[in-house]
Design a protein around this motif. Sequence first.
Motif, PDB file in Angstrom:
ATOM      1  N   GLY A  33       1.066  -1.080  -0.072  1.00 18.68           N
ATOM      2  CA  GLY A  33      -0.170  -0.063  -0.180  1.00 18.68           C
ATOM      3  C   GLY A  33       0.990   1.262  -0.005  1.00 18.68           C
ATOM      4  N   LYS A  89     -10.787   1.753   0.501  1.00 13.83           N
ATOM      5  CA  LYS A  89     -10.226   2.745  -0.259  1.00 13.83           C
ATOM      6  C   LYS A  89      -9.125   3.300   0.834  1.00 13.83           C
ATOM      7  N   GLY A  90      -9.395   3.527   2.147  1.00 13.79           N
ATOM      8  CA  GLY A  90      -8.320   3.894   2.718  1.00 13.79           C
ATOM      9  C   GLY A  90      -9.090   4.942   3.978  1.00 13.79           C
ATOM     10  N   GLU A 136      -2.336   9.765   5.230  1.00  9.94           N
ATOM     11  CA  GLU A 136      -3.281   9.019   4.440  1.00  9.94           C
ATOM     12  C   GLU A 136      -2.882   7.838   4.141  1.00  9.94           C
ATOM     13  N   ASP A 137      -3.843   6.740   4.294  1.00 11.59           N
ATOM     14  CA  ASP A 137      -3.094   5.305   3.806  1.00 11.59           C
ATOM     15  C   ASP A 137      -4.389   4.845   2.853  1.00 11.59           C
ATOM     16  N   THR A 138      -4.018   3.799   2.014  1.00  4.60           N
ATOM     17  CA  THR A 138      -4.574   3.176   1.100  1.00  4.60           C
ATOM     18  C   THR A 138      -5.265   1.630   1.572  1.00  4.60           C
TER      19      THR A 138
END
Length: 828
Positions: free
Chosen positions: A582, A669-670, A615-617
């Motif tokens: 990711g 989606k994250g 922010e991550d996925t």
Amino acid sequence: MARVSRIESGAGVTTTYRSEGALLSAEPDGRRLPWKDFAAIALGILASAGLLWWVSGEAVAAIAFLSGIVLVGALVLAVLRLRPEAEVPDFAAPDWSVTFTAIDRDDEAVAITDRAGRLVCASTRYMEWFDASVAPPSLQLDAPAREGIDNAARTAWRDGAARVALIPGSLGGLSLDVRRAGRGENHLVWRFVPASDDDPVTEMAAHVAGKLGRALSREALQCALVAPDGQVLAANGAFAARASGRETADLVGTDFVSWFCSDEHERIYYAREGAKGAPVRFVHVPVADPDISDAIDPTAVPSLFLLLDDQGGIGDPRAGLPQVEALLARLPLGLAMTDRDGRFLFANRAFLRAAGHEDPNLPPPYPSDLVIREDKGALADAVRRYAQGAPTSGDVAVRLRAAPEEPVSLNMAAVRGLGEGAVLLSLKDSTEETRLKREIAQATKMQAVGQLAGGVAHDFNNVLTAIIGYCDLMLMRHTPGDSDYDDIQQIKANSNRAASLTRQLLAFSRQQTLRPEVLQLPDVVAEVSTLLKRLLGEKISLEVTHDRDLGFVRADPVQLEQVLLNLAVNARDAMADIKGGGTLRLMTRRVTAGDVRAMKSEILPIGDYTALIVEDTGHGIKPNLIGKIFEPFFTTKDKGKGTGLGLSTVYGIVKQSGGFIFASSEVGKGTRFTIYLPVHVPDAVEQAEAARPKPEGRRSEWSGGGRILLVEDEDTVRAVAERALVRQGYEVTTAADGEEGLEALQRIMAAGEDVDMIVSDVVMPSMDGPTMAREIRRLRADMPILFMSGYAEEQLRREIDIPNMHFLAKPFSVAQIVAAVEDVLRGD
């Protein structure tokens, strides 16, 4: 504008309509062949017979050919006539140009979609307000608004119609009406109308002073609109005549109560008439929209008073009811009236809308038909009691069938003198009030948990101080390689881990000690990026981007690094089982006051901020869990894989730094965390402090050693601190509490000796540290004091206003307390 085209071809007509990419077709119309086509076919047959005669030379063959053709044609016609005729629909294919003309209005946006969700026709206003290429419900709105529109679409396909009262947005708010329509009901008609922002008080004042007020006056009904402070906002002629003697008198701005008086029996009269006049009764209606929670408090909004004579002062009581009904029906307030049997006489649209009734033109027979089964009996009894009892008013909590989860408050007022009218009902929507109560309860619970966590951490810090201190003293007697050296190191390492846990508890309760500095967020991100790359592993990539012209912020860099580490660990766990790894993105953004104003946030104050975005996925967080993630000990991880303190620690650090944190997530989606830290602008005091030269006097005077008064109620902590300071050459006098410490100092001074500084705990029985320090300052105004505590330094400095005060956070090591004492004696 929607594009519409029509194409005709051949004897049959094929019509094609196009509107924003949608396509509809009508089959050929199947009309009979015209006589020209019939003549051409006949000539062809005759020509074929003549050619056969000329080639064969036999007239009989040509005649036989013609006879065969005629016979076959006759058989075909006979078969066709025997077949039943297909039903021809009595409607034509839809003409979307006519539809567009019908729906194109200036005050509303209209769109038509088909079963596949495609936009087949849209008005000009729709294309101005929304993206013309996007069909509802996929409009570019925020998540709650889209969810409401999605639910309305599903309801409309199932029930035929649906309505959304308010869709917030840049247009100031819209109401939505969705209905199934068309051949086979395969289309949805969407109508977006700007939400009305009429002022009910202004509208009511116009009604009272206008035609409706005059109509009530003809029936001797007095009415007045009164502000919350008791001043008259509007009054009809009947009230003015009874109150002042002149029907044309202007009573606006006068004190409403001053026009009345009462007798010993608490009957109310007009002051001008006194006891000789007829007593009056009041019907009180709060003037506020029932959809607004402020209407729940009748003292906070204007009030409409209807005054009724107890002794027949209004003529025929039945004559006034239609005028009252006409007045109440036009108000945006939820009002209804029942007779003495509890049946509805009328209910205005606002009342039925607030009650969730579908058909505003057909109210139910009884008020109890609007509530759930469990509340029917209680409501019916309340209506009957108010209808038959004394003229009083009150509230009844009920649960509506349209929203059984949230109770609402139904106000009832007994009515006399209006014929069949017996009880006036006012429905107030308490949904917002219930939500606020729930939020307050949650905030109270979080505050209580925070206080508990802070108290536990403070007491635990005393224990850890003793453990770490004794480990340091033991390590001084052992060297690496001794059999006990490694064991002692393990004890100290685990004690430090426990100290880290207490710091998390203090961070959550906003009681940890911060060392704020003026810094740039990109510097903090750069400092921790190398560690983050090792922490994330090879499968997860790290992306870092920064805005230009970022403002300075004032925060503790060590604690900000802790924030980044906690968020990164959560992101890593969320992306652990994703194929191909990711991406973790760290971004800093410049947020101006104009940007904050455009957000229209009720939480974030308007000002300049520097934002830190993580922010991550990963898999994302479910919507029903997103509101709980900052609670202590709450975790979405598997059992045994999370303490539930990571995000609560982040929240505590951000809030203690004066910032704000928001979380948004989409499943699959994250997740995104956005931290807003206010831009730091140094004030005049800060600038003067920075420009002031550092004093060097005390630094040159101290040459090492000295006498210290150590005051600590925990025996083990006192013993560790005493041994640590004695090893460094200090003469230490100990005391177990503030009173004992004050007495020890007095004895030392009485003997002609002195003390160089005080080292004291803050919270102690009998006399605490700050109280003792104030008493000592009366004896020695320049006595330096070093406080030891597990609470936050900022909190202590706010509560303890003592100059030349220094602070040492628990737990501390032997080296740390020695260094703190030396710094104080040097004057650092």
